[in-house]
Design a protein around this motif. Structure first.
Motif, PDB file in Angstrom:
ATOM      1  N   CYS A  18      11.309 -54.365 -17.409  1.00 40.80           N
ATOM      2  CA  CYS A  18      11.175 -55.119 -16.150  1.00 40.80           C
ATOM      3  C   CYS A  18       9.778 -55.717 -16.135  1.00 40.80           C
ATOM      4  N   ARG A  19       9.720 -57.011 -16.270  1.00 37.37           N
ATOM      5  CA  ARG A  19       8.447 -57.678 -16.548  1.00 37.37           C
ATOM      6  C   ARG A  19       7.428 -57.591 -15.419  1.00 37.37           C
ATOM      7  N   GLU A  20       7.916 -57.362 -14.218  1.00 41.57           N
ATOM      8  CA  GLU A  20       6.974 -57.332 -13.091  1.00 41.57           C
ATOM      9  C   GLU A  20       6.128 -56.069 -13.099  1.00 41.57           C
ATOM     10  N   ILE A  21       6.631 -55.026 -13.746  1.00 40.19           N
ATOM     11  CA  ILE A  21       5.909 -53.750 -13.697  1.00 40.19           C
ATOM     12  C   ILE A  21       4.665 -53.813 -14.574  1.00 40.19           C
ATOM     13  N   GLU A  22       3.526 -53.465 -13.990  1.00 40.61           N
ATOM     14  CA  GLU A  22       2.257 -53.466 -14.735  1.00 40.61           C
ATOM     15  C   GLU A  22       1.792 -52.056 -15.082  1.00 40.61           C
ATOM     16  N   LEU A  23       2.179 -51.111 -14.213  1.00 37.23           N
ATOM     17  CA  LEU A  23       1.831 -49.712 -14.492  1.00 37.23           C
ATOM     18  C   LEU A  23       3.086 -48.866 -14.303  1.00 37.23           C
ATOM     19  N   LEU A  24       3.473 -48.185 -15.378  1.00 36.72           N
ATOM     20  CA  LEU A  24       4.688 -47.374 -15.366  1.00 36.72           C
ATOM     21  C   LEU A  24       4.286 -45.948 -15.732  1.00 36.72           C
ATOM     22  N   VAL A  25       4.569 -45.021 -14.796  1.00 38.57           N
ATOM     23  CA  VAL A  25       4.099 -43.646 -14.997  1.00 38.57           C
ATOM     24  C   VAL A  25       5.278 -42.686 -14.930  1.00 38.57           C
ATOM     25  N   GLY A  26       5.241 -41.674 -15.772  1.00 36.38           N
ATOM     26  CA  GLY A  26       6.243 -40.603 -15.726  1.00 36.38           C
ATOM     27  C   GLY A  26       5.548 -39.274 -15.520  1.00 36.38           C
TER      28      GLY A  26
ATOM     29  N   GLN B 156       1.375 -57.851 -18.314  1.00 38.74           N
ATOM     30  CA  GLN B 156       0.589 -56.678 -18.682  1.00 38.74           C
ATOM     31  C   GLN B 156       1.414 -55.435 -18.418  1.00 38.74           C
ATOM     32  N   LEU B 157       1.320 -54.463 -19.287  1.00 43.01           N
ATOM     33  CA  LEU B 157       2.034 -53.206 -19.043  1.00 43.01           C
ATOM     34  C   LEU B 157       1.228 -52.040 -19.595  1.00 43.01           C
ATOM     35  N   CYS B 158       1.015 -51.060 -18.720  1.00 43.66           N
ATOM     36  CA  CYS B 158       0.368 -49.820 -19.144  1.00 43.66           C
ATOM     37  C   CYS B 158       1.350 -48.693 -18.822  1.00 43.66           C
ATOM     38  N   ILE B 159       1.569 -47.801 -19.777  1.00 42.60           N
ATOM     39  CA  ILE B 159       2.466 -46.661 -19.537  1.00 42.60           C
ATOM     40  C   ILE B 159       1.666 -45.373 -19.668  1.00 42.60           C
TER      41      ILE B 159
ATOM     42  N   TYR C  28      -2.913 -33.135 -12.789  1.00 41.72           N
ATOM     43  CA  TYR C  28      -1.949 -33.397 -13.864  1.00 41.72           C
ATOM     44  C   TYR C  28      -2.667 -33.565 -15.200  1.00 41.72           C
ATOM     45  N   THR C  29      -1.931 -33.309 -16.280  1.00 40.25           N
ATOM     46  CA  THR C  29      -2.499 -33.493 -17.617  1.00 40.25           C
ATOM     47  C   THR C  29      -1.908 -34.749 -18.244  1.00 40.25           C
ATOM     48  N   LEU C  30      -2.798 -35.626 -18.658  1.00 39.20           N
ATOM     49  CA  LEU C  30      -2.319 -36.864 -19.287  1.00 39.20           C
ATOM     50  C   LEU C  30      -1.835 -36.553 -20.712  1.00 39.20           C
ATOM     51  N   LEU C  31      -0.562 -36.889 -20.982  1.00 36.98           N
ATOM     52  CA  LEU C  31      -0.004 -36.611 -22.313  1.00 36.98           C
ATOM     53  C   LEU C  31       0.059 -37.867 -23.169  1.00 36.98           C
ATOM     54  N   TYR C  32       0.171 -39.002 -22.516  1.00 43.90           N
ATOM     55  CA  TYR C  32       0.412 -40.233 -23.277  1.00 43.90           C
ATOM     56  C   TYR C  32      -0.054 -41.415 -22.450  1.00 43.90           C
ATOM     57  N   SER C  33      -0.686 -42.353 -23.118  1.00 44.77           N
ATOM     58  CA  SER C  33      -1.131 -43.558 -22.416  1.00 44.77           C
ATOM     59  C   SER C  33      -1.130 -44.716 -23.405  1.00 44.77           C
ATOM     60  N   ILE C  34      -0.516 -45.810 -23.022  1.00 46.30           N
ATOM     61  CA  ILE C  34      -0.484 -46.951 -23.942  1.00 46.30           C
ATOM     62  C   ILE C  34      -0.592 -48.254 -23.156  1.00 46.30           C
ATOM     63  N   ASN C  35      -1.416 -49.137 -23.669  1.00 45.07           N
ATOM     64  CA  ASN C  35      -1.519 -50.478 -23.083  1.00 45.07           C
ATOM     65  C   ASN C  35      -0.769 -51.442 -23.976  1.00 45.07           C
ATOM     66  N   TYR C  36       0.187 -52.138 -23.433  1.00 41.25           N
ATOM     67  CA  TYR C  36       0.912 -53.130 -24.234  1.00 41.25           C
ATOM     68  C   TYR C  36       0.021 -54.339 -24.482  1.00 41.25           C
ATOM     69  N   PRO C  37       0.133 -54.946 -25.684  1.00 40.83           N
ATOM     70  CA  PRO C  37      -0.678 -56.136 -25.935  1.00 40.83           C
ATOM     71  C   PRO C  37      -0.290 -57.255 -24.971  1.00 40.83           C
ATOM     72  N   SER C  38      -1.298 -57.916 -24.443  1.00 44.29           N
ATOM     73  CA  SER C  38      -1.032 -58.999 -23.494  1.00 44.29           C
ATOM     74  C   SER C  38      -1.994 -60.156 -23.742  1.00 44.29           C
ATOM     75  N   LEU C  39      -1.508 -61.347 -23.535  1.00 44.42           N
ATOM     76  CA  LEU C  39      -2.361 -62.528 -23.718  1.00 44.42           C
ATOM     77  C   LEU C  39      -3.451 -62.600 -22.646  1.00 44.42           C
ATOM     78  N   GLN C  40      -3.338 -61.753 -21.636  1.00 47.80           N
ATOM     79  CA  GLN C  40      -4.405 -61.716 -20.635  1.00 47.80           C
ATOM     80  C   GLN C  40      -5.643 -61.000 -21.178  1.00 47.80           C
ATOM     81  N   ASP C  41      -5.444 -60.292 -22.298  1.00 43.78           N
ATOM     82  CA  ASP C  41      -6.580 -59.682 -22.990  1.00 43.78           C
ATOM     83  C   ASP C  41      -7.165 -60.744 -23.924  1.00 43.78           C
ATOM     84  N   ASN C  42      -8.428 -61.084 -23.701  1.00 50.32           N
ATOM     85  CA  ASN C  42      -9.033 -62.199 -24.436  1.00 50.32           C
ATOM     86  C   ASN C  42      -9.009 -62.026 -25.951  1.00 50.32           C
TER      87      ASN C  42
END
Ligand code: SAH
Length: 438
Positions: A46-54, A83-86, A232-246
């Protein structure tokens, strides 16, 4: 139990969330009790989501499948502007964590029935009172449906602490609304057989909560004085590549520029050396001879850009050759529909491709560059691109020519062989003109 339903019930629950997301376009979404991240794997599209957390109490369950959330090669090769960060956390929904505040949507799919009733109270306080998201979707089994499951005695799952009737669920939900300032709509998934729907309701009952005032665009602000709670303990974090990143924008732009500069160079050299079939125009050279210039600059199949875009047909035939033999002096050659020509070195060491040509021929280059001067700026310091001194063109070295030269031994160059090589190319050209002319 799922075989009773088609599509399976768990998929219907997840589809309900996906449909909600498509309609409401939340940017920050957290799935509580995410288990093996199945819902998250669907939501990442879903392209609108920028931050997706579980979040899940069971870290081992999260770890089992979490790498399925990583970007795939196309995400790196063809990043978009989205942009998407999980992020995935191990933690309990009965505990507060500052990082989960201010979300647009919280989902709790078949989770609350795994909590003791005292913990359901804590869940309500944490989710509705502390996290205060704009919307919450809660699904839980509807016990009134249970008699329709053949052979089911007790709860649907051994870990369930309770299963509520519709009245019980609605009473909890309305109390939450009153206490924390939400409104709720009741619905569900998993239709009962014809004629039974009213009596037993949906197999999974769902409450969709909206924070009061949120629909009018009233945003909740959190006091700065609130202490940071990081339970909470962070187990996983990933930033998807985005053209908004210079850096990523520059990398994609550079690979597009390198690809097209090389392609244009090849097309130009092939035309120059007459390696292509096609329609030719006879042109006069400075020396009074003639050379042929092909009418079609590129074959149709070559018009696909590296990233699938269309290349515009160049209006002009162009080219500019640079040769080390020319003592660093640029010898410009432009072909403009056969009207303007100058002679050039037929197998140049380096071809200069004007940025303006790349700009007008390759829509992706212009789209990524923003403006011609910005394009120049982005390419200026990149080690993969060599610009001409005035920054107006990309210099593409003719590696094939360099290789040929290396194979031909340098001592031959000293003996004037380099010149002879050029002459021999000219001779080939001449033969071709004769062939065309005859
Ligand atoms: N939501 C998932 C799985 C539901 S099963 C789906 O739709 O498929 C319930 C999940 O809740 C389990 O993974 C369990 O580990 C998790 N869970 C149970 N108690 C929890 C708690 N206190 N905090 C967070 N997660 C919890």
């Amino acid at each position: 139990m799922d075989p009773l339903f088609s599509p399976p019930l768990h998929r219907q629950r997840h589809q309900f969330v996906i449909d909600f997301v498509k309609r409401n376009k939340p940017k920050k979404v957290v799935d509580l009790g995410c288990s093996e991240c199945r819902l998250l794997k669907n939501l990442k599209f879903c392209r609108e989501i920028e931050l997706l957390v579980g979040v899940d109490l069971n870290g081992a369950t999260i770890r089992k499948k979490m790498h399925g959330l990583a970007p795939i090669s196309t995400d790196y090769l063809q990043p978009g502007y989205d942009q998407l960060c999980i992020e995935l956390y191990q933690g309990s929904v009965t505990q507060k964590d500052t990082r989960l505040r201010g979300f647009d949507l919280v989902t709790s799919i078949e989770l609350i029935e795994h909590l003791h009733l005292a913990d359901v109270e804590l869940f309500s306080e944490v989710v509705f009172g502390y996290m205060t998201p704009a919307a919450v979707i809660v699904s839980t089994p509807n016990s009134e449906f249970n008699p329709l499951f053949p052979g089911l005695a007790g709860f649907r799952h051994s870990d369930h602490k309770f299963e509520w009737t519709r009245a019980e669920f609605q009473s909890w939900a309305l109390k939450v609304c009153l206490e924390y300032g939400y409104e709720v709509e009741f619905t569900g998934v998993g239709q009962a057989p014809p004629g039974e729907q009213e009596r037993v309701g949906f197999c999974s009952q769902i409450g969709v909560f909206h924070r009061l005032g949120e629909r009018d665009g009233c945003n909740r602000l959190f006091g700065d004085d609130a202490e940071d709670l990081l339970s909470y303990t962070l187990l996983y974090s990933i930033n998807y590549p985005s053209l908004q990143d210079n850096n990523i924008l520059r990398r994609v732009l550079v690979s597009e520029v390198v690809y097209w500069a090389e392609k244009l160079k090849r097309g130009w050299i092939e035309e120059k050396t007459g390696e292509r079939n096609g329609a030719f125009t006879l042109c006069h050279t400075e020396e009074g001879g003639e050379e042929r210039v092909s009418e079609g600059h590129m074959d149709m199949e070559e018009k696909q850009t590296a990233c699938g875009g269309e290349m515009k047909s160049p209006v002009q035939k162009w080219g500019r050759s640079l040769s080390e033999d020319e003592g660093g002096e640029y010898k410009e050659v432009f072909w403009t529909n056969g009207q303007e020509q100058q002679e050039l070195c037929t197998s140049p060491r380096c071809v200069s491709v004007p940025l303006a040509v790349l700009w007008s021929c390759c829509p992706k280059v212009s789209a990524l560059g923003g403006s011609l001067s910005n394009l120049r700026h982005l390419l200026m310091d990149d080690p993969e691109v060599k610009l001409s001194e005035d920054g107006s063109a990309v210099l593409v070295y003719n590696q094939e020519q360099d290789q040929e030269d290396e194979e031909d031994h340098s001592d031959l160059e000293d003996s004037g062989y380099a010149e002879a090589t050029q002459c021999s190319h000219s001779a080939v050209d001449e033969e071709d003109w004769e062939a065309v002319g005859s």
